[in-house]
Scaffold this motif. Structure first.
Motif, PDB file in Angstrom:
ATOM      1  N   LYS A  45     -37.075 -56.674  10.711  1.00 12.98           N
ATOM      2  CA  LYS A  45     -37.980 -56.265   9.702  1.00 12.98           C
ATOM      3  C   LYS A  45     -39.343 -56.526   9.827  1.00 12.98           C
ATOM      4  O   LYS A  45     -40.178 -55.571   9.383  1.00 12.98           O
ATOM      5  CB  LYS A  45     -37.294 -56.659   8.598  1.00 12.98           C
ATOM      6  CG  LYS A  45     -35.895 -56.099   8.217  1.00 12.98           C
ATOM      7  CD  LYS A  45     -35.228 -56.846   6.857  1.00 12.98           C
ATOM      8  CE  LYS A  45     -33.870 -56.379   6.670  1.00 12.98           C
ATOM      9  NZ  LYS A  45     -33.228 -56.907   5.435  1.00 12.98           N
ATOM     10  N   LEU A  57     -39.346 -48.494   2.803  1.00  9.87           N
ATOM     11  CA  LEU A  57     -38.642 -47.731   3.819  1.00  9.87           C
ATOM     12  C   LEU A  57     -37.589 -48.760   4.494  1.00  9.87           C
ATOM     13  O   LEU A  57     -36.545 -48.361   4.859  1.00  9.87           O
ATOM     14  CB  LEU A  57     -39.540 -46.917   4.611  1.00  9.87           C
ATOM     15  CG  LEU A  57     -38.855 -46.222   6.137  1.00  9.87           C
ATOM     16  CD1 LEU A  57     -38.020 -45.178   5.482  1.00  9.87           C
ATOM     17  CD2 LEU A  57     -39.748 -45.883   6.873  1.00  9.87           C
ATOM     18  N   LYS A  60     -34.956 -50.003   2.325  1.00 17.69           N
ATOM     19  CA  LYS A  60     -33.854 -49.081   2.094  1.00 17.69           C
ATOM     20  C   LYS A  60     -33.129 -48.810   3.120  1.00 17.69           C
ATOM     21  O   LYS A  60     -31.907 -48.590   3.229  1.00 17.69           O
ATOM     22  CB  LYS A  60     -34.414 -47.588   1.683  1.00 17.69           C
ATOM     23  CG  LYS A  60     -33.489 -46.580   1.260  1.00 17.69           C
ATOM     24  CD  LYS A  60     -34.099 -45.404   0.825  1.00 17.69           C
ATOM     25  CE  LYS A  60     -33.165 -44.355   0.463  1.00 17.69           C
ATOM     26  NZ  LYS A  60     -33.952 -42.957   0.032  1.00 17.69           N
ATOM     27  N   SER A  61     -33.561 -48.660   4.456  1.00 14.35           N
ATOM     28  CA  SER A  61     -33.035 -48.358   5.800  1.00 14.35           C
ATOM     29  C   SER A  61     -31.925 -49.528   6.185  1.00 14.35           C
ATOM     30  O   SER A  61     -31.127 -49.089   6.931  1.00 14.35           O
ATOM     31  CB  SER A  61     -34.252 -48.056   6.931  1.00 14.35           C
ATOM     32  OG  SER A  61     -34.995 -47.173   6.542  1.00 14.35           O
ATOM     33  N   ASN A 144     -23.434 -45.766  11.043  1.00 17.26           N
ATOM     34  CA  ASN A 144     -24.633 -45.929  10.444  1.00 17.26           C
ATOM     35  C   ASN A 144     -25.790 -46.317  12.016  1.00 17.26           C
ATOM     36  O   ASN A 144     -25.535 -47.019  12.593  1.00 17.26           O
ATOM     37  CB  ASN A 144     -24.936 -47.069   9.763  1.00 17.26           C
ATOM     38  CG  ASN A 144     -26.402 -47.079   8.956  1.00 17.26           C
ATOM     39  OD1 ASN A 144     -27.207 -47.714   9.781  1.00 17.26           O
ATOM     40  ND2 ASN A 144     -26.461 -47.034   7.722  1.00 17.26           N
ATOM     41  N   ILE A 146     -28.692 -46.976  12.052  1.00 14.66           N
ATOM     42  CA  ILE A 146     -29.732 -48.221  11.947  1.00 14.66           C
ATOM     43  C   ILE A 146     -29.022 -49.440  12.160  1.00 14.66           C
ATOM     44  O   ILE A 146     -29.435 -50.402  13.136  1.00 14.66           O
ATOM     45  CB  ILE A 146     -30.610 -48.290  10.613  1.00 14.66           C
ATOM     46  CG1 ILE A 146     -31.144 -47.192  10.304  1.00 14.66           C
ATOM     47  CG2 ILE A 146     -31.159 -49.726  10.592  1.00 14.66           C
ATOM     48  CD1 ILE A 146     -32.443 -46.973  11.334  1.00 14.66           C
ATOM     49  N   LEU A 170     -36.472 -44.895  12.385  1.00 17.50           N
ATOM     50  CA  LEU A 170     -37.112 -44.912  11.139  1.00 17.50           C
ATOM     51  C   LEU A 170     -38.305 -44.077  11.027  1.00 17.50           C
ATOM     52  O   LEU A 170     -38.227 -43.645   9.859  1.00 17.50           O
ATOM     53  CB  LEU A 170     -38.030 -46.554  11.009  1.00 17.50           C
ATOM     54  CG  LEU A 170     -37.126 -47.843  11.091  1.00 17.50           C
ATOM     55  CD1 LEU A 170     -37.924 -49.131  11.196  1.00 17.50           C
ATOM     56  CD2 LEU A 170     -36.260 -47.872   9.716  1.00 17.50           C
ATOM     57  N   LEU A 173     -36.584 -41.032   9.291  1.00 20.83           N
ATOM     58  CA  LEU A 173     -36.468 -41.297   8.002  1.00 20.83           C
ATOM     59  C   LEU A 173     -37.619 -41.200   7.164  1.00 20.83           C
ATOM     60  O   LEU A 173     -37.462 -40.458   5.968  1.00 20.83           O
ATOM     61  CB  LEU A 173     -35.868 -42.817   7.733  1.00 20.83           C
ATOM     62  CG  LEU A 173     -34.129 -42.943   8.186  1.00 20.83           C
ATOM     63  CD1 LEU A 173     -33.936 -44.312   8.276  1.00 20.83           C
ATOM     64  CD2 LEU A 173     -33.313 -42.087   7.435  1.00 20.83           C
ATOM     65  N   LYS A 174     -38.644 -41.579   7.671  1.00 17.65           N
ATOM     66  CA  LYS A 174     -40.020 -41.730   6.999  1.00 17.65           C
ATOM     67  C   LYS A 174     -40.322 -40.381   6.713  1.00 17.65           C
ATOM     68  O   LYS A 174     -40.861 -39.905   5.787  1.00 17.65           O
ATOM     69  CB  LYS A 174     -41.070 -42.637   7.912  1.00 17.65           C
ATOM     70  CG  LYS A 174     -42.407 -42.408   7.296  1.00 17.65           C
ATOM     71  CD  LYS A 174     -43.485 -43.002   8.378  1.00 17.65           C
ATOM     72  CE  LYS A 174     -44.977 -43.125   7.762  1.00 17.65           C
ATOM     73  NZ  LYS A 174     -45.721 -43.394   8.830  1.00 17.65           N
ATOM     74  N   ASP A 179     -31.488 -38.187   4.899  1.00 21.73           N
ATOM     75  CA  ASP A 179     -31.124 -39.503   4.298  1.00 21.73           C
ATOM     76  C   ASP A 179     -30.532 -40.478   5.137  1.00 21.73           C
ATOM     77  O   ASP A 179     -29.585 -40.205   5.693  1.00 21.73           O
ATOM     78  CB  ASP A 179     -30.622 -38.994   2.871  1.00 21.73           C
ATOM     79  CG  ASP A 179     -31.275 -38.105   2.113  1.00 21.73           C
ATOM     80  OD1 ASP A 179     -32.592 -38.173   2.138  1.00 21.73           O
ATOM     81  OD2 ASP A 179     -30.662 -37.490   1.197  1.00 21.73           O
ATOM     82  N   ILE A 180     -30.799 -41.757   4.667  1.00 23.04           N
ATOM     83  CA  ILE A 180     -30.191 -42.883   5.405  1.00 23.04           C
ATOM     84  C   ILE A 180     -28.737 -42.942   5.340  1.00 23.04           C
ATOM     85  O   ILE A 180     -28.137 -43.122   6.432  1.00 23.04           O
ATOM     86  CB  ILE A 180     -30.538 -44.430   4.789  1.00 23.04           C
ATOM     87  CG1 ILE A 180     -30.243 -45.384   5.666  1.00 23.04           C
ATOM     88  CG2 ILE A 180     -30.584 -44.416   3.357  1.00 23.04           C
ATOM     89  CD1 ILE A 180     -30.500 -45.551   7.168  1.00 23.04           C
TER      90      ILE A 180
END
Length: 350
Positions: A45, A57, A60-61, A144, A146, A170, A173-174, A179-180
């Motif tokens: 992160k 972001l 949330k991700s 998922n 991520i 990412l 998604l940005k 959607d995640i």
């Protein structure tokens, strides 16, 4: 493997085979723990912030990221069973899949032909790739993305590669393409109905219907157009097919073919250039169609390929073969795509 079929497991393993060849463990693999993964996520992160992604972001991700031991196991235990095309093709191209491919071609014919005309890629190859990657969109993986990418980055053997995929995910998604909660994929992070890795999505995915999103999960126009765009960018020529199986004379010089193993894409392309000749030159060397008749009298070049080595089948491969090998550096995968596309083009006469 998160609900993936055995066919899909095999296909996803091939997507990473070149990378796996470069990863030779000199020591036993380190033990991976939940605590270690959580500590690694903190660093990931922080690195994501340094890559320019906003905190909201990132939060949330990564909110529901979990450690997938099954993904690590799948990555470390790539299939090693030896097959030949004679055993492989019947399993990958059963009658039901051929029939479904023809039905799907007919179902989406208008859209496929529109995209084929726009990108210069025959529709039958789009359908063949679609069918072999995800069984026509039915088997896309339930991981998922991520989580899968974070897990494999933490596993460590190809950390840099999976971090690149993570930053690309990412960005997707940005940019709001998915959607995640809906960003699902394979244990390796391959996504959607065409199983693009995130960096491939960035490079090749397109908005096929002009709605502002590149949705390779649920939008058929985006799925087909992205596949076609991939092949187009990798040199596809819709005036050619993929290749043809051929018959060689008894005294043929097998050194004229591309070696079965070349050690990566760059070396494979060098071997291609060395093998490539015109069809007239191959004809002069005694190469014939499988029924013994002469090769087509057209001014195109082809390389000679032995997917199973010198004792197996021989194919003259045209430039489009190279585009398919860029998609997946596997003779077997490319052969299955080519043969399925041929079945779509030449249905049985009743």
């Amino acid at each position: 493997m998160g609900g993936l079929s055995k066919v899909k497991q095999w296909s996803m393993a091939l997507c990473l085979v070149v990378l796996a060849q470069t990863s030779v463990a000199a020591e036993p693999a380190p033990k991976l723990t939940q605590a270690g993964f959580e500590n690694y996520l903190v660093k990931l992160k922080q690195e994501a912030l340094s890559q320019g992604f906003e905190q909201a972001l990132i939060d949330k991700s990564f909110a529901n990221v979990v450690f997938h031991q099954r993904a690590v196991k799948a990555d470390r235990n790539q299939p090693e069973k030896v097959e030949t095309l004679d055993t492989y093709l019947p399993k990958r191209l059963p009658d039901w899949k051929i029939k479904r491919a023809r039905a799907k071609y007919k179902e989406h014919q208008d859209l496929l032909h529109k995209i084929a005309d726009e990108y210069g890629v025959q529709a039958r190859f789009i359908v063949a790739l679609w069918g072999l990657e995800t069984n026509f969109g039915k088997i896309m993986g339930n991981y998922n993305v991520i989580s899968a990418l974070s897990t494999l980055a933490y596993e460590g053997r190809r950390e840099a590669f999976f971090k690149r995929q993570l930053w690309a995910a990412l960005k997707i998604l940005k940019d709001g393409h998915i959607d995640i909660a809906d960003m699902k994929g394979s244990w390796a992070g391959a996504m959607g109905q065409n199983q693009f890795m995130p960096t491939s999505f960035i490079a090749y995915a397109v908005d096929g219907d002009g709605d502002g999103k590149k949705d390779i999960w649920g939008n058929q126009a985006d799925v087909f157009a992205s596949m076609a765009n991939y092949l187009k960018k990798e040199g596809w020529n819709d005036e050619l097919t993929w290749g043809r199986q051929v018959k060689l004379p008894a005294d043929f010089d097998n050194s004229l073919a591309i070696p079965q193993r070349t050690g990566g894409r760059k070396n494979w392309l060098k071997a291609w250039a060395k093998s490539e000749k015109t069809l007239a030159q191959w004809q002069a060397l005694g190469v014939r169609r499988t029924d013994g008749t002469n090769l087509p009298q057209v001014d195109i070049k082809a390389a000679l390929v032995f997917p199973d080595g010198e004792q197996g089948r021989a194919y003259l491969a045209y430039d489009n073969y190279k585009s398919l090998m860029h998609w997946n550096l596997s003779y077997y995968f490319v052969s299955s795509v080519g043969h399925l596309s041929d079945h779509i083009k030449f249905p049985p006469i009743h």
